[in-house]
Design an enzyme around this catalytic site. Structure first.
Site, PDB file in Angstrom:
ATOM      1  N   ASP A 184       0.847  -1.189   0.000  1.00  0.00           N
ATOM      2  CA  ASP A 184       0.000   0.000   0.000  1.00  0.00           C
ATOM      3  C   ASP A 184       0.887   1.246   0.000  1.00  0.00           C
ATOM      4  O   ASP A 184       1.698   1.447   0.912  1.00  0.00           O
ATOM      5  CB  ASP A 184      -0.915  -0.007   1.226  1.00  0.00           C
ATOM      6  CG  ASP A 184      -1.827   1.203   1.267  1.00  0.00           C
ATOM      7  OD1 ASP A 184      -2.672   1.332   0.371  1.00  0.00           O
ATOM      8  OD2 ASP A 184      -1.663   2.040   2.174  1.00  0.00           O
ATOM      9  N   THR A 243      -3.253   5.354  -4.163  1.00  0.00           N
ATOM     10  CA  THR A 243      -2.189   6.060  -3.433  1.00  0.00           C
ATOM     11  C   THR A 243      -0.828   5.865  -4.088  1.00  0.00           C
ATOM     12  O   THR A 243       0.014   6.758  -4.053  1.00  0.00           O
ATOM     13  CB  THR A 243      -2.132   5.549  -1.977  1.00  0.00           C
ATOM     14  OG1 THR A 243      -1.980   4.125  -1.978  1.00  0.00           O
ATOM     15  CG2 THR A 243      -3.404   5.902  -1.242  1.00  0.00           C
ATOM     16  N   THR A 244      -0.620   4.703  -4.695  1.00  0.00           N
ATOM     17  CA  THR A 244       0.637   4.486  -5.421  1.00  0.00           C
ATOM     18  C   THR A 244       0.598   5.161  -6.779  1.00  0.00           C
ATOM     19  O   THR A 244       1.559   5.805  -7.203  1.00  0.00           O
ATOM     20  CB  THR A 244       0.898   2.980  -5.589  1.00  0.00           C
ATOM     21  OG1 THR A 244       0.948   2.356  -4.298  1.00  0.00           O
ATOM     22  CG2 THR A 244       2.208   2.727  -6.306  1.00  0.00           C
ATOM     23  N   ASP A 294      -9.301  -0.212   1.679  1.00  0.00           N
ATOM     24  CA  ASP A 294      -9.235   0.483   0.392  1.00  0.00           C
ATOM     25  C   ASP A 294     -10.474   0.190  -0.446  1.00  0.00           C
ATOM     26  O   ASP A 294     -11.063   1.093  -1.051  1.00  0.00           O
ATOM     27  CB  ASP A 294      -7.983   0.055  -0.371  1.00  0.00           C
ATOM     28  CG  ASP A 294      -6.715   0.634   0.235  1.00  0.00           C
ATOM     29  OD1 ASP A 294      -6.825   1.472   1.154  1.00  0.00           O
ATOM     30  OD2 ASP A 294      -5.616   0.246  -0.200  1.00  0.00           O
TER      31      ASP A 294
END
Length: 1111
Positions: free
Chosen positions: A645, A678-679, A971
């Site tokens: 994550d 998020t990445t 998520d």
């Protein structure tokens, strides 16, 4: 003219130093060494000599490292003269400043220290270090370097039982100062006096082995003049590695090790248990020097016996045939997982041929040695520093010819120019009767051919273009030639020299300047922040004394050419010096001590590098086949987190670079807002900045780039809006969309193998919220045990506590009081108060009073008409007994999160005082009962007032698995809850990026001016996302992206990357979908972050606040 001088001065300031993390290089480990270099008495050949010791050792301490390690070596010079160390075979990628020879690095002054910062990037093997100045090599100061493969890279032989470094070399009994004086007078040195093994003379070195086991010996010739033959009595040597290349495993009875060369052999202790000779003898000499060591079996029954085994002496053909038999193991992995033979050097056309011929002769009556008739003489200013700061008059590119001239020897500071990324052929021609050995710093080259006689173009017919060994040192036999192929992929100033050290000292060397006009950090690092500077000593000393801050940025110079050139160079220096003093004194008047400032290109480049490093750190986690990271805390517990994550990884890092912190912040915001991507947001921002760096290097202004990016992001967003699908009006289709989004989100997580099961759990939980985005109503409980597929969704609320003894186990129509109050026996709690009593009866009275006070408190709670009491704090035995007598279920020590969520779902409020029951809001549920999950007892609240409340119980093998499963499920829940509000859906698998890139490319073709370059760059950054997804899956990204681009030029294309099949697939058929809100947030946030960083032209670090003394 003045403008050019000012520009030259400014170029000296704009050196970039980026300190991104507390450990630079992100994921690569650091190894620290502190060395003190001293003189000391040594007796290697039985005669006292002055030797050079490192930390009191001769030879010096060995360097142990692993591929890609960062080596921080602090060298303190306790000699009475300058000192330098070089690293034979270490390539110092993009960083010739640290090479440790006088053409690249200023000497370490006596009594001072210098810290070498090296990275053994993409290297394995056996090497050594040694001193390079003032013939110090004849006094010692050398030691071994071993670079092991990373644990995940296979090595083509079993792990040996032991690993020994063996440094062999010829040696003189005279001190190095006496030898240097002979050379300085223009005389030749006499024949060496002996041979050493690890600094010891005959019989002094011993290596212990156990019978039946195999050992690795790393043999390096660190001598001054002679090739040596190595052999072991009764044992064979299996060659496995040569200077970083795994070789075909050929067995030899003895091995020629030429000057500067390093080999690894395997030796099996398969003989009867006794001691055996290790023999090292000189080659091609008369007389033959010989020394011995001992291979000692741990079960030895006797000492060495018989004469030492003989070896070859002057036979050149024997040695030549052995050299030709050393081949690369094409199927073995090198420092990377791919086989060594995957780089087909023989299929590349060479762009240039350089012929180098060694010669000897007299210059002004003194002995000199030359390459192509030029005998090298060092300048006072290191060539690399002069090149970096553009100081004229120190050297001239092309001062040595690329072919033999046949003329007499002359002296010059010889530098040969070469183009970055060229692929060249170098032919070493030895017309003399001695064996030569040549070494090139910064590179490994392919030794494609060697033979006797003269080299001609027809000699290429005998080249080995398939499995030649790659190394950094090669021999050239007498009256012979050796040819190498060299890929010039390492920018810098690199020393090419003979390893015959007296010849090197007297001029048989030159520097190869590998040059590129670009200034990108991808090609070459800036000058190290701690670089030593040297030149006009008097001015430098004055600057150090009067302006220490300014002097750190000034490079003095002194030319060794004509008086007129020297005068011009000195004038240029003084103009630069005046310019710097005025600037830095002005800065010092503005800022306090310890405050610092970076401006212009330096600040922008620092920002670029910091942001790109963060993006590179997390990009390997992107996509369904992304890798995980292990995060280990430095606290007392040394906690370990395994995750892919992006937000979790980045928020765990201690980052010092301000631009990098911007990317960490956008990752956190992305996690808070939509829960996923998020990445992707960090990687896209990093790619946008990577493209921007190229545009800035091409002299396109940052504001032009920003304008282009803004046009591109609007175009990309509109392209997505035209492709969205919204099925909110059709409940069945909408639920199907939610399932697809959930499965796509979970595909890159630990739950990917059971994504359908967990997608259904997530969708069912979110649908219960009836459009709310408050995920507090969904509780996640983790219970180790079972498998992930045992996880389930439960309607209601589960509290991770168990019912106490004597408490009712089941309550219907529960009235619940949720509290946070002290339920231990009330005591005097005033700090420092004491109660004195004169008898035990008085103590009993106090205890009785305390119990009565607690009884009153319990009665007040019971008066609320409850049948369940849940308290955040402990409930001691006495109040628990009172609750049990009243038939009330009392639950103690519920965590804060638990009671807050319980109050929410039951409709109650947390109370702390109980005097007014009418002001306390109770919670309600239909049933409270104790349940079992695995081996644990928990309390289940069903029929709660907040009907959408539910609990997801996660099962798994370990806490690490459960923690990552919780992050993954969180998520998915976040994305689904946002999709319920904004129901627009897109296909996934790189499809959105290709759609956007296509439209952005169209916009670029229609846009005039420089903005079109920025728009094109934006498109390339978008395509980088599917490229990275393919790379992380181990696929051929270039092929897949080309196919994907072609597909997207068809009408109604739904193609994306199918990492499961490893091909381009139909995303609609595969059911790979993403939420429009997530993709939009990634696009906009990444662009805004890149724009913010692009705008930076100055970084000011404030001085730390100091604590004032207080009375």
């Amino acid at each position: 003219m003045l403008l050019n001088l000012v520009r030259s001065a400014l170029s000296a300031v704009l050196c970039v130093t980026v300190l991104l993390f507390a450990t630079v290089g992100a994921e690569d480990p650091y190894r620290f060494f502190n060395w003190n270099v001293t003189y000391g008495d040594i007796y290697p050949l039985g005669v006292r000599q002055q030797g050079i010791l490192i930390n009191g050792q001769f030879p010096g301490p060995e360097i142990y490292s692993v591929t890609n390690d960062n080596l921080i070596i602090n060298v303190f010079n306790s000699l009475n003269e300058p000192f330098l160390l070089s690293w034979n075979g270490i390539q110092n990628r993009r960083n010739s400043f640290e090479d440790g020879v006088n053409g690249t690095t200023c000497p370490i002054p006596p009594g001072k220290n210098f810290t070498y910062i090296l990275q053994v990037k993409d290297q394995i093997g056996s090497f050594y270090y040694f001193p390079t100045l003032a013939f110090h090599k004849a006094a010692g100061g050398f030691g071994g370097i071993r670079i092991l493969s990373r644990p995940r890279i296979p090595v083509p032989f079993p792990d040996p039982a032991g690993d020994y470094t063996i440094l062999i070399g010829d040696w003189y009994k005279a001190n190095h100062t006496a030898l240097k004086a002979i050379l300085d007078r223009g005389k030749k040195l006499h024949f060496p006096d002996g041979i050493l093994i690890n600094g010891r003379g005959p019989g002094g070195a011993s290596f212990t082995v156990e019978q039946g086991k195999t050992y690795r010996l790393r043999i390096s010739n660190v001598g001054l003049q002679n090739s040596l033959n190595f052999r072991i009595q009764g044992h064979t040597l299996k060659l496995v590695e040569v200077e970083g290349t795994h070789t075909l495993q050929t067995t030899y009875s003895s091995l020629d090790v030429h000057l500067g060369q390093s080999y690894s052999v395997l030796v099996t202790a398969d003989q009867p248990g006794q001691d055996y000779y290790i023999v090292v003898s000189s080659r091609f000499t008369n007389p033959v020097l010989t020394t011995t060591g001992v291979l000692h079996y741990s079960n030895s029954a006797g000492r060495v016996s018989g004469p030492p085994p003989g070896g070859p002496t002057i036979q050149i053909d024997w040695s030549l045939n052995q050299a030709r038999s050393i081949r690369t193991n094409l199927t073995a992995s090198g420092p990377r997982p791919n086989p060594q033979g995957s780089y087909h050097y023989g299929l590349i056309n060479t762009t240039r041929t350089i012929r180098l011929q060694n010669s000897a002769g007299l210059v002004n009556g003194k002995q000199r040695y030359a390459v192509n008739s030029v005998s090298y003489v060092a300048a006072d200013t290191p060539l690399k520093l002069a090149d970096y700061f553009q100081i004229q008059g120190v050297f001239r590119v092309g001062s040595i010819s690329a072919n033999p001239t046949g003329g007499g020897i002359y002296i010059d500071t010889s530098v040969l120019g070469a183009d970055y990324r060229a692929f060249i052929e170098i032919v070493f021609e030895n017309t003399e009767d001695i064996l030569q050995t040549w070494h090139l710093n910064g590179y490994a080259f392919w030794v494609v051919g060697m033979d006797g006689g003269l080299w001609t173009t027809a000699s290429r017919n005998s080249y080995n273009l398939r499995d030649a060994v790659a190394r950094s040192t090669t021999q050239v036999y007498p009256k012979s030639w050796t040819a190498i192929y060299l890929a010039l992929d390492n920018v810098g100033m690199w020393n090419l020299r003979t390893e015959y050290w007296a010849r090197q000292y007297l001029g048989q060397q030159f520097y190869l300047r590998v040059y590129t006009p670009t200034t990108s950090l991808r090609d070459e690092y800036p000058i190290p922040k701690n670089a030593l500077l040297c030149g006009i000593e008097s001015i430098e000393n004055d600057m150090h004394h009067n302006h220490p801050k300014t002097s750190a940025h000034i490079l003095s110079l002194r030319s060794t050419t004509t008086t007129e050139t020297k005068a011009c160079a000195t004038l240029l220096f003084r103009i630069q010096l005046t310019f710097f003093i005025s600037i830095f004194m002005a800065i010092e008047r503005i800022f306090k001590d310890e405050a610092n400032e970076e401006k212009g290109e330096r600040a922008r480049m620092a920002s670029f590098i910091g942001a790109m490093a963060v993006a590179d750190l997390v990009k390997t986690t992107l996509g369904p086949k992304g890798m995980d990271k292990i995060l280990q805390s430095t606290g007392r517990g040394r906690e370990v987190t395994v995750t892919n994550d992006g937000a979790t990884i980045l928020k765990s890092l201690h980052i010092d670079n301000p631009a990098a912190k911007v990317l960490v912040d956008i990752s956190k915001v992305q996690d808070d807002e939509v829960g996923d991507g998020t990445t992707s947001v960090v990687v896209l921002a990093g790619e946008l900045l990577r493209e921007a760096e190229k545009l800035v290097a091409a002299k396109i202004h940052p504001m032009t780039i920003i304008s282009g990016y803004r046009m591109a992001v609007d175009c990309a967003r509109n392209a997505l809006l035209q492709k969205v699908v919204d099925n909110k009006e059709d409940a069945e289709k909408f639920k199907s969309d939610l399932m697809k989004i959930a499965m796509t989100t979970l595909s890159s997580k630990i739950l990917s193998q059971d994504k359908e099961h967990f997608a259904k759990l997530a969708v069912d939980a979110v649908m219960r919220l009836k459009g709310s985005t408050n995920l507090e109503s969904i509780q996640i409980i983790k219970k180790p045990g079972g498998s992930l597929t045992d996880s389930f969704l439960d309607e209601g609320f589960i509290l991770d506590k168990k019912i106490g003894l004597g408490q009712p186990k089941r309550i219907e129509n529960a009235k619940i009081l949720v509290a946070n109050t002290a339920m231990d026996t009330d005591k005097v709690k005033i700090y420092g108060a004491r109660v004195r009593v004169d008898s035990m009866s008085k103590v009993a009275e106090i205890e009785g009073a305390e119990k009565e006070k607690m009884r009153e408190k319990v009665q007040k709670i019971i008066a609320h008409g409850i049948n369940c009491f849940v308290n955040r704090q402990l409930i001691y035995n006495f109040p628990e007994e009172l609750f049990a007598d009243a038939g009330i279920l009392a639950i103690e020590h519920a965590d804060f999160d638990g009671i807050e969520r319980l109050a929410l779902v039951t409709g109650g409020e947390i109370a702390s005082t109980f005097d007014n029951p009418e002001s306390v809001k109770l919670g309600h549920c239909k049933l409270i009962e104790e349940i079992m999950i695995g081996e644990d007892k928990l309390i289940h609240f069903s029929g709660v007032e907040l009907g959408q409340a539910c609990t997801i119980v996660l099962r798994g093998a370990s806490h690490h698995v459960l923690d990552e499963a919780e992050r993954s499920l969180h998520d998915a829940l976040c994305v689904l809850s946002q999709t319920v509000n904004d129901s627009r859906v897109l296909l996934g698998g790189g499809w959105p990026e290709m759609v956007m890139a296509k439209e952005v490319d169209e916009l670029a073709r229609k846009t005039p001016g420089k903005k079109s370059h920025a728009i094109e760059a934006f498109s390339r950054a978008l395509v980088a996302i599917p490229t990275i997804i393919a790379d992380n899956a181990g696929l051929d990204s270039a092929e897949l992206i080309a196919q994907l681009r072609a597909e997207h030029h068809k009408e109604g294309c739904t193609a994306g990357i199918d990492v499961i099949s490893g091909s381009v697939g139909d995303m609609a058929q595969r059911g790979i979908s993403e939420a429009f809100k997530v993709k939009q947030a990634v696009l906009l946030s990444a662009t805004e972050a890149a724009e913010m960083i692009l705008r930076v032209d100055e970084i000011i670090t404030c001085a730390p606040r100091r604590r004032e003394d207080r009375m």
